[in-house]
Enzyme design. Structure first.
Site, short mmCIF file in Angstrom:
data_model
loop_
_atom_site.label_atom_id
_atom_site.label_comp_id
_atom_site.label_asym_id
_atom_site.label_seq_id
_atom_site.Cartn_x
_atom_site.Cartn_y
_atom_site.Cartn_z
N GLU A 161 0.85 -1.19 0.00
CA GLU A 161 0.00 0.00 0.00
C GLU A 161 0.88 1.23 0.00
O GLU A 161 2.11 1.14 0.12
CB GLU A 161 -0.94 -0.01 1.21
CG GLU A 161 -1.98 -1.13 1.13
CD GLU A 161 -2.91 -1.16 2.33
OE1 GLU A 161 -2.80 -0.28 3.19
OE2 GLU A 161 -3.74 -2.08 2.41
N HIS A 206 -8.97 10.13 4.48
CA HIS A 206 -8.66 9.11 3.48
C HIS A 206 -8.90 9.70 2.10
O HIS A 206 -9.92 10.34 1.86
CB HIS A 206 -9.53 7.86 3.69
CG HIS A 206 -8.98 6.65 3.01
ND1 HIS A 206 -9.05 6.48 1.65
CD2 HIS A 206 -8.34 5.56 3.49
CE1 HIS A 206 -8.47 5.33 1.32
NE2 HIS A 206 -8.03 4.75 2.43
N ARG A 237 -0.88 9.25 2.66
CA ARG A 237 -2.29 9.59 2.57
C ARG A 237 -2.58 11.08 2.62
O ARG A 237 -3.43 11.59 1.88
CB ARG A 237 -3.06 8.92 3.72
CG ARG A 237 -3.42 7.49 3.43
CD ARG A 237 -4.22 6.91 4.56
NE ARG A 237 -4.56 5.52 4.26
CZ ARG A 237 -5.08 4.69 5.14
NH1 ARG A 237 -5.31 5.10 6.37
NH2 ARG A 237 -5.37 3.45 4.80
N HIS A 258 -11.22 9.99 8.26
CA HIS A 258 -10.91 8.57 8.41
C HIS A 258 -10.29 8.18 9.75
O HIS A 258 -10.73 7.23 10.38
CB HIS A 258 -9.97 8.15 7.27
CG HIS A 258 -9.66 6.69 7.23
ND1 HIS A 258 -10.64 5.72 7.15
CD2 HIS A 258 -8.47 6.02 7.25
CE1 HIS A 258 -10.08 4.52 7.11
NE2 HIS A 258 -8.77 4.68 7.19
N ARG A 274 -0.69 8.78 9.89
CA ARG A 274 -0.57 7.33 10.06
C ARG A 274 -0.21 6.63 8.76
O ARG A 274 -0.80 6.89 7.72
CB ARG A 274 -1.89 6.76 10.59
CG ARG A 274 -1.89 5.24 10.72
CD ARG A 274 -3.16 4.74 11.35
NE ARG A 274 -4.33 4.95 10.54
CZ ARG A 274 -4.74 4.13 9.56
NH1 ARG A 274 -4.00 3.07 9.24
NH2 ARG A 274 -5.84 4.38 8.89
#
Length: 520
Positions: free
Chosen positions: A113, A231, A277, A338, A373
């Site tokens: 990811e 997100h 992100r 998110h 994160r």
């Protein structure tokens, strides 16, 4: 009021809460208090997977390095090292308890990811990883007769037996409307984040910042409340919820295109779709602004159709409900609230600044995530720190006695137009404390949230809706105050009036139930 005594109380029943309860069961009686049905949480809907250094191509040091890089220099090294080093042990334990992760050729299947340097993400049923972990923990917890699950019970506030000590929980039985008292040697907060502060969120309706607000009112230290993660890819279809479209879709080759079908992510970062992100969310936000659109597209149509259907079965079937075949149609997406990097400040063992109060999972700020994160570290954190905080709570309170205290008389308050009030809070937060922030918007948010919060001073909410509004106002005001104090940009916090990255490494704290932010 009815009074109940346990050795330990866990608030919340997601991955962190259930893992904590299982650990505590070896030391005494445990009450898992949850405001909805058991397991309803952000964990249940987590798709992306679990980041864990278990593959032959991976290394603990690489996972640590990726986490620190994504955290933009504000992670706590000790907390990150603990997470990554302990992660493999806890995941292997989950597997031994019955968790079924996707396999290939008899070994765990790993994918990649955004912001990960190697393939280290394990999944369950493609995109139902959170559900599988929650299922496993719920099933395994049935082996312990001393874990009592108390559903549809809303924790209102902590009970204190000294200015710096928590000894229980004051709660509302939602079925009967009765207030009840629960006492214990230690309380572990695992109530999750605060996604419902925003009108677009991937979080379920129960995620309203309850544990954070309770801890703040009790006087616990709070940290990093300005750092909220949006997100990049929430489903953007009129009338549909902001259903999460997993990070893994870009990890497997998904392309971001604007409404003119032009690929754009590389304009904002050399890693393009695989940038951290916060970077991708802002890229989408700015691209939407430039094109005058309320969405961009996530395009998987160039990938093999059977692979897409099998890799993302839940996403595939959900999008079909909105007449989108992700193997044929680009998916309209835009950022959605998110994950909260900030929260109840704890050490690497889950201890808060108050005796008897511990926190884990998204409700806690232990320094693992810093300013942003790393994808798929959240489920790992829930498992690892759920276990660690419980182990620490048991050791710290081994000789402590459970006892009741005399409570002062109180008056109640009710919010007559709860749904309307929630919508107004969400609009305020989205417009003023969202993906991009500035002093004008933050001042508006502080005035609005602070003004409405005064209604609740010295009163106890009489029902869940009222209590949730009080908590949303509290956490929203903490976020707005911290965001106003950080005059510069870092990680998930972006100021369009101070766009330059703040180079100095400092955090913002709140102490003693006061809304005045303190830099340190």
């Amino acid at each position: 009021m009815k009074t109940f005594f346990y050795d330990y109380i866990v608030l919340g029943s997601g991955v962190a809460g259930l893992r904590a309860a299982i650990e505590l069961a070896g030391f005494g009686s445990v009450a898992v208090v949850t405001k909805c049905f058991l397991g309803e949480s952000s964990s249940e809907y987590a798709q992306g997977g679990v980041a864990v250094a278990l593959s032959d191509d991976d290394d603990i040091s690489l996972h640590i390095e990726d986490t620190l890089r994504a955290g933009d220099g504000l992670c706590d090294m000790k907390a990150v090292s603990t997470l990554v080093e302990q992660g493999p042990k806890y995941i292997k334990q989950l597997i031994s308890w019955g968790a079924k992760f996707d396999m290939h050729g008899g070994v765990l299947e790993f994918s990649r990811e955004a912001a990960h340097s190697v393939n280290r993400i394990i999944h369950a049923k493609g995109d139902a990883t959170g559900h599988e972990i929650v299922r496993t923990l719920k099933e395994y917890s049935k082996n312990f007769g001393n874990i009592e699950k108390i559903e549809y019970t809303y924790a209102i506030d902590f009970i204190k037996d000294a200015p710096d000590s928590v000894c229980g929980v004051f709660a509302l039985d939602e079925k009967t409307g009765e207030f009840k008292l629960y006492y214990a040697k230690a309380v572990i907060v695992a109530t999750g984040g605060a996604g419902r502060l925003y009108r677009r969120t991937t979080n379920p309706a129960v995620v309203t910042g309850d544990g954070m607000a309770m801890a703040f009112r009790a006087g616990a230290d709070m940290r990093d409340m300005e750092f909220y993660q949006f997100h990049p890819t929430g489903l953007s279809v009129p009338g549909a919820p902001a259903f999460l479209l997993s990070e893994a879709m870009r990890g497997e080759g998904g392309i971001l295109r604007n409404v003119n079908m032009e690929r754009f992510a590389a304009k904002y970062h050399p890693d393009g779709e695989l940038a951290p992100r916060d970077v991708v969310s802002r890229a989408i936000f700015f691209e939407m602004k430039q094109t005058g659109s309320d969405h961009v597209f996530l395009d998987l149509t160039h990938l093999e159709k059977d692979f897409v259907r099998n890799r993302f079965p839940k996403i595939y079937t959900t999008c079909l409900e909105y007449n989108i075949d992700i193997t044929v149609n680009p998916i309209p997406v835009s950022p959605a609230a998110h994950y909260y990097m900030g929260g109840i400040f704890t050490d690497e063992f889950g201890r808060s600044s108050l005796k008897g109060l511990y926190a884990c999972g998204e409700a806690a700020c232990n320094g693992v995530h810093g300013a942003n994160r790393l994808a798929s570290n959240s489920l790992l954190e829930g498992v690892v720190y759920g276990g660690r905080s419980a182990e620490t709570a048991a050791a710290d309170t081994m000789d402590k006695k459970v006892h009741a205290v005399e409570l002062a008389a109180f008056e109640t308050v009710s919010e007559e137009h709860a749904d309307t009030m929630v919508e107004k809070i969400q609009e305020c937060m989205w417009d003023c404390v969202g993906v991009s922030r500035n002093s004008t918007g933050l001042a508006r948010a502080k005035e609005y949230l602070g003004g409405h919060l005064t209604k609740y001073k010295n009163y106890v909410p009489v029902d869940r809706n009222t209590a949730e509004i009080r908590n949303m106002l509290t956490v929203g005001l903490l976020m707005a105050n911290a965001a106003d104090e950080r005059k510069g940009s870092r990680g998930g916090h972006y100021r369009d009036d101070y766009p330059d990255r703040i180079a100095d490494n400092w955090h913002i704290y709140f102490h003693n139930a006061e809304f005045n932010p303190v830099k340190n």
